[in-house]
Scaffold this motif. Structure first.
Motif, short mmCIF file in Angstrom:
data_model
loop_
_atom_site.label_atom_id
_atom_site.label_comp_id
_atom_site.label_asym_id
_atom_site.label_seq_id
_atom_site.Cartn_x
_atom_site.Cartn_y
_atom_site.Cartn_z
N LYS A 125 -1.36 95.61 45.25
CA LYS A 125 -0.90 96.43 46.22
C LYS A 125 -1.82 97.43 46.92
O LYS A 125 -1.77 97.24 48.33
CB LYS A 125 0.54 97.01 45.94
CG LYS A 125 1.56 97.24 46.60
CD LYS A 125 2.98 97.56 46.64
CE LYS A 125 3.83 96.12 45.75
NZ LYS A 125 5.31 96.51 45.80
N VAL A 126 -2.53 98.62 45.97
CA VAL A 126 -3.09 99.26 46.92
C VAL A 126 -4.37 97.97 47.52
O VAL A 126 -4.29 98.88 48.77
CB VAL A 126 -3.42 100.65 45.55
CG1 VAL A 126 -4.83 101.02 46.00
CG2 VAL A 126 -2.79 101.09 44.84
N PHE A 127 -4.62 97.85 46.67
CA PHE A 127 -6.13 97.07 47.81
C PHE A 127 -5.80 95.90 48.59
O PHE A 127 -6.44 95.73 49.58
CB PHE A 127 -7.00 96.56 46.38
CG PHE A 127 -7.47 97.72 45.29
CD1 PHE A 127 -7.96 98.68 45.86
CD2 PHE A 127 -8.05 97.52 43.87
CE1 PHE A 127 -8.50 99.66 44.43
CE2 PHE A 127 -8.16 97.96 42.97
CZ PHE A 127 -8.50 99.50 43.57
N ARG A 128 -4.74 95.23 48.63
CA ARG A 128 -4.47 94.45 49.42
C ARG A 128 -3.44 94.65 50.53
O ARG A 128 -3.29 94.47 52.09
CB ARG A 128 -3.55 93.26 48.57
CG ARG A 128 -4.19 92.52 47.61
CD ARG A 128 -2.94 91.21 47.17
NE ARG A 128 -4.25 90.83 46.15
CZ ARG A 128 -3.57 89.68 45.50
NH1 ARG A 128 -2.21 89.65 45.54
NH2 ARG A 128 -4.35 89.62 44.66
N HIS A 129 -2.73 95.50 49.95
CA HIS A 129 -1.73 96.63 51.33
C HIS A 129 -2.04 98.37 51.49
O HIS A 129 -0.89 98.29 52.68
CB HIS A 129 -0.44 96.18 50.54
CG HIS A 129 -0.24 94.68 50.77
ND1 HIS A 129 -0.23 93.82 51.53
CD2 HIS A 129 0.23 93.94 49.49
CE1 HIS A 129 -0.42 92.32 50.55
NE2 HIS A 129 -0.06 92.56 49.71
N GLY A 130 -2.79 98.44 51.03
CA GLY A 130 -2.71 99.87 51.05
C GLY A 130 -3.02 100.35 52.19
O GLY A 130 -3.81 99.82 53.71
N ILE A 131 -2.83 102.14 53.06
CA ILE A 131 -2.42 102.04 53.85
C ILE A 131 -4.45 102.78 54.74
O ILE A 131 -4.84 103.45 54.03
CB ILE A 131 -1.99 102.83 54.42
CG1 ILE A 131 -0.52 102.60 53.90
CG2 ILE A 131 -1.68 103.76 56.20
CD1 ILE A 131 0.83 104.09 53.84
N PRO A 132 -4.71 102.33 55.30
CA PRO A 132 -5.92 102.70 55.76
C PRO A 132 -6.06 104.46 56.40
O PRO A 132 -5.03 104.73 57.17
CB PRO A 132 -6.67 102.36 56.66
CG PRO A 132 -5.93 101.19 57.06
CD PRO A 132 -4.67 101.31 56.52
#
Lengths: 415, 415
Positions: A125-132
């Motif tokens: 979830k962090v690497f695919r959908h994390g907020i930049p």
């Protein structure tokens, strides 16, 4: 509530109003590691002076990633004598904005990653959908780049002939090749064949395959598309100046458990380079670990790790506070521990603070069951100077930590 | 076949025999990043000398993690004129073995992580189930630590009074406290109350909570448990010396695509520190990217990225090789591209090699449809000295890269 880059834009107003209406906030972060130098226990040695601890953490902890940021807002409902909470779990990942934007490197420490993995942490979830996100300096740079690109293209929609990273001007064509170049001048050819105009755009598939889309358009359509493209890029620099900076009097109490690292990471990652030296200034931060080791709690509480503290504060002479989850927000069950999820830890930290604050009310005549976060009884625990290892100095007025959180929320890039 | 720490021990013999029976091997790795310094294109500049490239990669690429290692074994079935393949996808993660073992730090590069995330890479599988490993030096250290602990406990099963990390000997008790210490000597008390003996062991729950288990046992049972514990720890140092090192004549061809980084990472991570300087020696490595840019392929192949190369090698004058998946192994469908999964990329690399090798057979009189990996026709492409940027020098005979792969497979710790 989980906030990823998929729902970030739509959740923003919900986050703002939760912060606005709250009496106090609790925060917590999860990191990709703790120390790239000495082992963790040496880094957080209880005998260090505040300055020593700050310098050690600054040197050895800042290259890790804060990849989950938990925020729990607590609003007191006077009529019902209970707190209403809203919990947010932000997943954070510095996804590069485009090919010229910063390509952040961060360290992972195996023991920390292994620990989070054993707690069921969702790295996908962090690497695919994390907020930049960008810090202040990176944002300024990206804005400048963007403005430069825009002024180059000058609204005409034609791609520049000069690569943005190149210092060279256009090359001059040697005399003997001019005739040949003239014959194969594709640009001339294109403008001859499509006199009304073309719209050129570089796009990317979900699988990261880049392609150029060229569409036949008339002048009006071309300008409309150009405007659309600009608006799409603009949204990535959203800055809601009506909320930022808040005046110091609006600063609310921010509660954390052993919060120095959380505070340092939030400032470093989302705001600016940490100051070289450690100095004091006046903010409204309260550390529940510190509070629990101070009188009158010191004698009553044996172990101050977050999970143990929360257990002890359920027992006499303390009381569990009355807390309900706001409508539409997923609720936590403290019986089913979800420790080390940032939102849950922030929530538990808030509960600990309320129990300890209310305990102070039993010393009043007559005793009071609810002690608000603005109470003078809390004041000795706020920015407790004698042990205040968490307060950072910055001459800029926005160094207020509360504002940094708002800044965090606002300045994460929308994509 | 996916290999994680859950099934690693059970899969080991399958991996061994696949390697043993194979005609050649193809490998590929996925990393947590490429460069912690210059940008990726500067790091792999085509104009660099082999030495320059080696030095750059050594300096800027080795702190990333090789977290997926793909191995595809190709065995030629003469009777059926086809290759039989077995593909393995090893998930790798340096989970610390215990509290005193190395706590590896590795860098992640946002663009690489983002790229893999967009391809559906499963980071949770890496971090939750990745196979831990040690390099040679770390293994020696851990063995010594283990032997020391074992000789300290001396088979008696009592925990040592000296902390393993401490340099201090047992303290001497001042005269005035001896009487008191004598009165509260718990060890004496325990041996009085449990004359038959106790077995003490530190255990850990799945959620990483440590606890001490003390069981009442008689002498025989205590010794049995002690033996069990030792056997459990022994298994983590399994070393199958009957397979290692293989003599150089047994070295098989190892094929990779643009394989310098894969080779360097495998040696660095699983074997030993990379040598300071770049020198040549004789191994059996073949780089399909290099092969495709050499005559007679250079004129026939335009783009040498792995995916494009494979597409071109399906068309005339090349032929797709006849390949079947061994029974019991999951098969890949090249139509449904699974690029950037290490096992799939290794498989595709092997296909490219076979197509190019067989094309060389068309020049023979009479033409031959199958060119084996030992053929002299292949020799010019093996360790092609003129462009051989991938061959590392090490005086130790086990520097044979084929052995490093076996070493990798063997020396990953079993847990």
């Amino acid at each position: 509530m989980e906030v990823t880059r998929t729902n970030f834009k739509d959740s923003l107003n919900t986050v703002y109003s939760a912060i606005e209406e709250a009496d106090f906030l609790a925060i917590d972060g999860e990191f990709s590691g703790i120390s790239d130098g000495p082992n963790v226990s040496a880094l957080t040695n209880g005998l260090d002076t505040p300055e020593e601890r700050y310098m050690k953490l600054k040197k050895h902890s800042m290259d890790f990633l804060l990849f989950q940021f938990g925020l729990c807002t607590f609003t007191y409902d006077q009529a019902e004598s209970k707190y209403v909470i809203k919990t947010f779990n932000f997943y954070i990942f510095p996804k590069p904005f485009n090919r010229t934007s910063p390509d952040t490197k961060f360290i992972c420490q195996s023991s920390s990653i292994d620990f989070l993995a054993s707690q069921g942490f969702d790295f996908n979830k962090v690497f695919r959908h994390g907020i930049p996100y960008l810090n202040q300096e990176e944002e300024v740079q990206l804005r400048e780049q963007y403005e430069e690109r825009r002024s180059q293209s000058n609204g005409s929609g034609n791609p520049s002939y000069i690569s943005p990273n190149s210092n060279k001007g256009p090359g001059s064509i040697p005399e003997e090749h001019r005739e040949y170049i003239g014959r194969v001048d594709n640009v001339g050819l294109i403008s001859y064949r499509f006199p009304k105009g073309l719209h050129v755009e570089t796009l990317e598939t979900e699988k990261k395959e880049r392609y150029i889309q060229i569409s036949k358009v008339d002048d009006e359509e071309r300008k409309r598309r150009e405007r659309q493209k600009q608006e799409r890029e603009q949204v990535t620099f959203r800055w809601d100046s009506s909320l930022f900076p808040l005046s110091p009097t609006q600063g609310k109490l921010v509660v954390g458990h052993n919060m120095l690292l959380d505070v340092m990471h939030t400032i470093h990652q989302f705001y600016c380079v940490l100051p070289e030296y450690f100095l004091y200034c006046f903010l409204r931060l309260l550390d529940t670990k510190l509070m629990a080791t101070t009188q009158p709690f010191k004698e009553l509480i044996n172990i101050t790790s977050l999970a143990e503290l929360q257990k002890q504060l359920k027992e006499s002479p303390f009381k569990s506070p009355k807390v309900v989850t706001a409508e539409g927000f997923p609720s936590y069950d403290t019986a089913q521990e979800q420790l080390h999820e940032a939102g849950y830890d922030a929530y538990i930290t808030g509960l600990c603070f309320i129990s300890m604050a209310n305990y102070l009310g039993t010393f009043l005549t007559p005793p009071r069951a609810h002690i608000p976060s603005q109470s003078k009884l809390i004041q000795p625990f706020v920015n407790n100077i004698s042990m205040c290892y968490y307060i950072l100095y910055n001459t800029h007025p926005t160094a207020q930590y509360f504002n940094v959180i708002l800044y965090t929320v606002q300045h994460i890039i929308l994509q």
